[in-house]
Design a protein around this motif. Structure first.
Motif, mmCIF file in Angstrom:
data_model
loop_
_atom_site.group_PDB
_atom_site.id
_atom_site.type_symbol
_atom_site.label_atom_id
_atom_site.label_comp_id
_atom_site.label_asym_id
_atom_site.label_seq_id
_atom_site.Cartn_x
_atom_site.Cartn_y
_atom_site.Cartn_z
ATOM 1 N N TYR A 65 0.820 -1.219 0.000
ATOM 2 C CA TYR A 65 0.000 0.000 0.000
ATOM 3 C C TYR A 65 0.850 1.264 0.000
ATOM 4 O O TYR A 65 0.384 2.322 -0.425
ATOM 5 C CB TYR A 65 -0.991 -0.038 1.165
ATOM 6 C CG TYR A 65 -2.109 -0.998 0.860
ATOM 7 C CD1 TYR A 65 -1.926 -2.368 1.028
ATOM 8 C CD2 TYR A 65 -3.309 -0.556 0.320
ATOM 9 C CE1 TYR A 65 -2.920 -3.266 0.686
ATOM 10 C CE2 TYR A 65 -4.315 -1.448 -0.022
ATOM 11 C CZ TYR A 65 -4.108 -2.806 0.167
ATOM 12 O OH TYR A 65 -5.087 -3.692 -0.195
ATOM 13 N N GLY A 66 2.072 1.163 0.480
ATOM 14 C CA GLY A 66 2.960 2.311 0.367
ATOM 15 C C GLY A 66 3.444 2.502 -1.060
ATOM 16 O O GLY A 66 3.575 3.620 -1.546
ATOM 17 N N SER A 67 3.690 1.383 -1.725
ATOM 18 C CA SER A 67 4.126 1.448 -3.117
ATOM 19 C C SER A 67 2.909 1.723 -4.009
ATOM 20 O O SER A 67 1.830 2.052 -3.505
ATOM 21 C CB SER A 67 4.819 0.142 -3.490
ATOM 22 O OG SER A 67 5.388 0.225 -4.767
ATOM 23 N N LEU A 76 -2.059 7.634 -6.561
ATOM 24 C CA LEU A 76 -0.830 6.882 -6.279
ATOM 25 C C LEU A 76 -0.804 6.428 -4.831
ATOM 26 O O LEU A 76 -0.466 5.276 -4.523
ATOM 27 C CB LEU A 76 0.400 7.744 -6.584
ATOM 28 C CG LEU A 76 0.686 7.991 -8.068
ATOM 29 C CD1 LEU A 76 1.793 9.027 -8.241
ATOM 30 C CD2 LEU A 76 1.089 6.683 -8.753
ATOM 31 N N SER A 77 -1.151 7.326 -3.922
ATOM 32 C CA SER A 77 -1.122 6.972 -2.500
ATOM 33 C C SER A 77 -2.171 5.917 -2.191
ATOM 34 O O SER A 77 -1.958 5.041 -1.341
ATOM 35 C CB SER A 77 -1.393 8.218 -1.650
ATOM 36 O OG SER A 77 -0.493 9.252 -2.008
ATOM 37 N N ALA A 78 -3.280 5.969 -2.880
ATOM 38 C CA ALA A 78 -4.367 5.024 -2.626
ATOM 39 C C ALA A 78 -4.091 3.658 -3.241
ATOM 40 O O ALA A 78 -4.605 2.644 -2.764
ATOM 41 C CB ALA A 78 -5.669 5.586 -3.187
ATOM 42 N N SER A 79 -3.286 3.632 -4.287
ATOM 43 C CA SER A 79 -3.123 2.382 -5.029
ATOM 44 C C SER A 79 -2.155 1.449 -4.322
ATOM 45 O O SER A 79 -1.313 1.871 -3.540
ATOM 46 C CB SER A 79 -2.608 2.695 -6.431
ATOM 47 O OG SER A 79 -1.241 3.023 -6.403
HETATM 48 NA NA NA Z 1 0.084 3.508 -2.524
#
Ligand code: NA
Ligand code: AMP
Ligand code: AMP
Ligand code: AMP
Ligand code: NA
Ligand code: NA
Lengths: 103, 334, 334, 334, 103, 103
Positions: B107-109, B280-283
């Motif tokens: 989730y960070g990536s 991006l942060s959500a993906s």
């Molecule tokens: Na993410």
């Protein structure tokens, strides 16, 4: 025709770790191997399939290496460590080859 | 258009419908499948085209100080989100430390196809975004992995530590950071971005009938494939996802998006750029991070992290998340 | 535009940059790779499209007497260049006869992607060329192989001769000439050329959105792949190339190009056609000839001929050679 | 334009010429080949694009009562043609019951690429057709298989019956009907059709540069591949086709087409729709049915049914059949 | 269950020569074989990989043939000649099959 | 290093039937297998090639399963029935593995 007894190693291992498995072989003096792709399978972790998959995770590679008996112990020692936590297995089969020198 | 109308419109886009078709086909056990080399080729095409597009846009509009801010924000988000995710998972999910850390890394990536779907949704709404968001996406791939490994190892069981130790002495122990940074996807994305910067709009024009015109159609086919994979994963592994873990997969993206939006506001991104930083942060990664976890954290269960990322979070982002993040970016930043 | 300006402009074309990206990725040991069936498909596409384009152009402009002259010139160049290359290599490189003959075969034969890059550079400069140059390219594939095999065998060591003899008595000894002439690439190139001639511009119009519009973009992706392969080859095998051999790989193309230009002048080709005959003469095969050498001259070392052709000569032609050959054609023929 | 002029024009279309090139290459034993994943991808593309096109057209023009009639007619034709084919084959060909039933199944079912070639020929003539003919095509895949299996089993030899019985008790005995109906090709065709209906012309516009523009070119490449496969099949297996069987492969399509035209007239299809129903009835499966036969009727010889369908009937339909069926539809229905 | 002893030949050979290796098998009475693709490997000539490669040179094929012991000598004689100058190797393994007649 | 004797089953079977062959394995207690693709071959039915082929008919799959000797009879019984009318064959080879528990 004269043939020579060798050992045929067949390693099925998850693709992300295949490179390391090959490094183990090389380090233990197995200077020749061949890597093949596999399509799908079933194992302790359930079924998997490489179809449509983009990344290496969740795919399995097959590594083939014919080598001499005297190298086997060292190779298996290292492979045992590697395979302890990774998916796959190793088999060893007796085989005959035509040229002794190149293994 | 409010966020619900956006979401409704999004649900009948060819992209989402193709994903739904793949999902339905897999759940119904159809033997429909995209050959593996074709899936790889579609992914290569998308990375190449989106990288090129970002670079061309940078060449056209130039860069300003926000570029560095955005890159820095991306790196921080990628490092921070796994910590929060890890704490949340440990608190609510009952996952082991190792599994929680592995999930947190995902989730960070980022997921580049979610990013691409986000740019495509923005395009449909006529909202511009900073071309260098492609570079931000690239930057966000790796930090999460490092942080998560640290989290996992800092409290490994003695046996795990011993096993890792022993394995670390094997020859060919991979240099993980090197492998992640030189990962084919990142190299292609960044390389195409750089090429786009160099050739600029005029040069990109020459190859636009390849990189631009068929882009959405190729994305549809790739999403069909992702639907097939997601459905297959759900069918065989949804049983490994406990309700709290499922919940995490549905809620975490919104928390990530909120952080992304906040960071975008601080950095001063445009509405479009902010929406993409939220996306991006959500993906959650489903290509690079799973492979890295199999190498560096083999005791974590892929049935959990892969199924959650690909089977739960990705569809949620594609259908509901993206329109919500865009609407939120519009509301907070415009 | 003088030749240096041309070369500089060429260096920032998307084609060259994609090749450079692939090369850099491979040298940095990135795991970026194009799946093998995709590489084959890109190559099939390029052969199909370039063949079709040539045929359509012949249908549009008709053929004149220079066609036969050009084909004859191509065959002569393909047979002559290996002889010169062989003598030069034996004089300067210290390669064995067999290795020198194998290398010579590559330089007499042609690289179709170099040809395609040449047509693309001509297109960018608005220079026309004879459509039948595609047929000339096809004709130049084979003669070099025959001549080189003759050179190699005419002075094989007794053991080599004995081994070849014994092998020749095995069943299934391939009919090399048949295999080279019916090689998939040649059949596709010539077949697409013939189809182009038959359907003409009107018929080609129907499929132009497939064969023409995305052409440059596909070429970029193929060059990315070639960069990856060339980089991989250089990394593992540059050690097999002694300085004189390297020098040969860099200088021989210019000699080949000069011969090609001279022949073009005699035959009466246009500037564009002359530039392409120079490109063909300068280019070195890396698909058909290596395979033929493995069958017919197995004792020659592929690490030498493949690395030289793909890792040295191809990049040189792509970046420096093509603009120079075009400029030379303009200077001498216009 | 009369039917002969149509046929002549058809013979020089890029589609037919590409098929001919493949056929010639295979018969000449060239090693030209399309990698298997690429062939699959081309087929996926064609199914996706043609399904989408049909659905979009339905969304644009709406459906009328003839839709149900056409679907019903398709199902009846698919079930009826195998019965007639079976009787004819038993009467003239000397094939065993099992082989005759297997061949009959192929002719009752359909070949989607023949259908696609038919739509392309209609497009070239400016003749419209009902978008839902795509759905009719999907409906016609399966009934023929059921009927043919019934024919084969109703008179199986005692040993065959015993073997089938024993095999039926093995675990994992496939649910054939389920597999045929959820066959990847059908799911993709019907799914893309449904997506086309939902997104309508406006949505389809977005992805038209992918699904529409390169369509004919992709079809050409796929036909090249089919020519290669057909040629390979003919080369190795034409010896299994006795003259009466060959005759059947050449004549049966015309009988099928006549039935299709009659049904179209009853149902009230347009000229274009009628021509396509004729094409579907005339065409013989070479993907779905062979696989189903290998599972359900393993004692039937694939060398007969595959070679007949792909090597004889498909080329005949592509070159001669389609223009004749279109001309007949024009003559009878306009 | 009764099984029959046969010999399993596994030939890894550079792709340009695979057709000829198959011809050798056929000529010596081995009327059945299967060819598979391999991905990459390491050997005396160093590492190779088929990824992204268009031509046959530099790729290796695997040929599998199960046959009877009495055919082995002839096959190996010819393969020895073929493999003397080509990349790859041959192994022979004992195996059991269910139907004797078809090999 | 200690190894354990197992049986390596190698099944080459026409692709449309591969799923059923796997079901047979599972039913007889073989809970792990790997499926691979093959390219082309020659057999009683003549030559075949998967190149350019879209459907499953006319392609052959290779199924690999390492299992214990005691499961062999049951598996072979069912496979004999399955393979009676389908293209392909089954071989059994002796092999050694590193971990006994997982087979
Ligand atoms: Na993410
Ligand atoms: N002993 C072996 N075990 C497995 N693969 C081998 C072996 N020897 C050669 N190979 C394969 O054959 C290729 C060519 O081998 P070589 O002739 O040694 O260069 C290698 O790159 C491997 O893929
Ligand atoms: N005994 C076996 N025979 C054949 N393939 C196996 C075997 N065990 C594991 N595999 C393969 O390795 C994969 C991972 O196995 P596992 O570690 O059991 O999940 C499986 O999905 C199979 O593809
Ligand atoms: N003895 C064998 N060795 C290797 N492959 C075989 C053998 N028998 C059959 N095959 C493979 O299985 C396919 C079908 O065999 P068959 O049932 O004999 O037509 C052949 O084309 C080969 O690819
Ligand atoms: Na040349
Ligand atoms: Na039909």
């Amino acid at each position: 025709m004269e043939t020579f007894a060798k050992k045929r190693l067949e390693i099925i291992v998850e693709t992300p770790v295949a490179k390391q498995a090959c490094a183990v072989l090389e380090h233990r003096g197995v200077r020749a191997y061949t890597v093949m792709q596999t399509l799908r399978g079933l194992g302790e972790e359930g079924p998997w399939s490489g179809e449509g998959v983009v990344g290496a995770a969740g795919q399995m590679a097959l590594i083939l290496a014919v080598t001499t008996e005297n190298r086997l112990d060292g190779v298996l020692d290292d492979l045992r460590v590697l395979m302890r936590r990774h998916f796959g297995y190793v088999t060893v089969t007796d085989c005959e080859v035509m040229r002794s020198d190149r293994f | 258009m409010d966020s619900l109308a956006l979401a409704a419109q999004n649900l009948t886009s060819p992209m989402v419908l193709c994903f739904a078709l793949g999902l339905a086909a897999a759940l119904a056990r159809s033997d429909l499948s995209i050959p593996e080399p074709i899936a790889k080729a579609l992914s290569i095409y998308l990375l190449f085209a989106i990288g090129m597009k970002g670079g061309t846009s940078v060449a056209a509009h130039g860069v300003d100080a926000t570029l560095l801010g955005a890159i820095f924000a991306g790196a921080v988000l990628s490092a921070l989100i796994p910590v929060i995710a890890f704490i949340a998972l440990r608190a609510i999910s009952g996952l082991s430390r190792v599994d929680a850390a592995a999930v947190a890394a995902h989730y960070g990536s980022i997921s580049i196809v979610t990013f691409v779907a986000g740019t495509s949704a923005l395009g449909g709404l006529g909202i511009d975004f900073e071309g260098y968001m492609v570079a931000v996406a690239a930057v966000m791939e790796a930090p999460a992995i490092l942080v998560a490994l640290y989290l996992a190892r800092s409290a490994a069981s003695p046996e795990d530590a011993a096993a890792a130790e022993e394995e670390a002495h094997l020859p060919g122990e991979p240099n993980l950071m090197r492998e992640v940074l030189l990962n084919g996807s990142i190299v292609l994305l960044v390389g195409a971005f750089a090429i786009g910067v160099i050739i600029g709009p005029a040069g990109a024009e020459e190859i636009a009938p390849f990189t631009v015109d068929p882009f959405k159609g190729v994305l549809c086919l790739f999403l069909l494939d992702m639907g097939l994979i997601a459905g297959r994963g759900l069918r065989s592994s949804v049983k490994y996802l406990s309700p709290p873990v499922l919940l995490f997969g549905l809620v975490a993206p919104f928390c990530g998006a909120a952080l992304g939006l906040a960071a975008a506001a601080i950095v001063g991104l445009s509405v479009g750029g902010a929406a993409l930083l939220a996306v991006l942060s959500a993906s959650a990664s489903y290509i690079a991070v799973p492979a890295a976890m199999r190498v560096a954290l083999p005791q974590a269960q892929p049935a959990i992290y892969l199924t959650l990322s690909l089977g739960v979070t990705f569809p949620m982002n594609l259908t509901l998340g993206i329109p919500v993040y865009i609407a939120a970016a519009q509301a907070f930043l415009a």
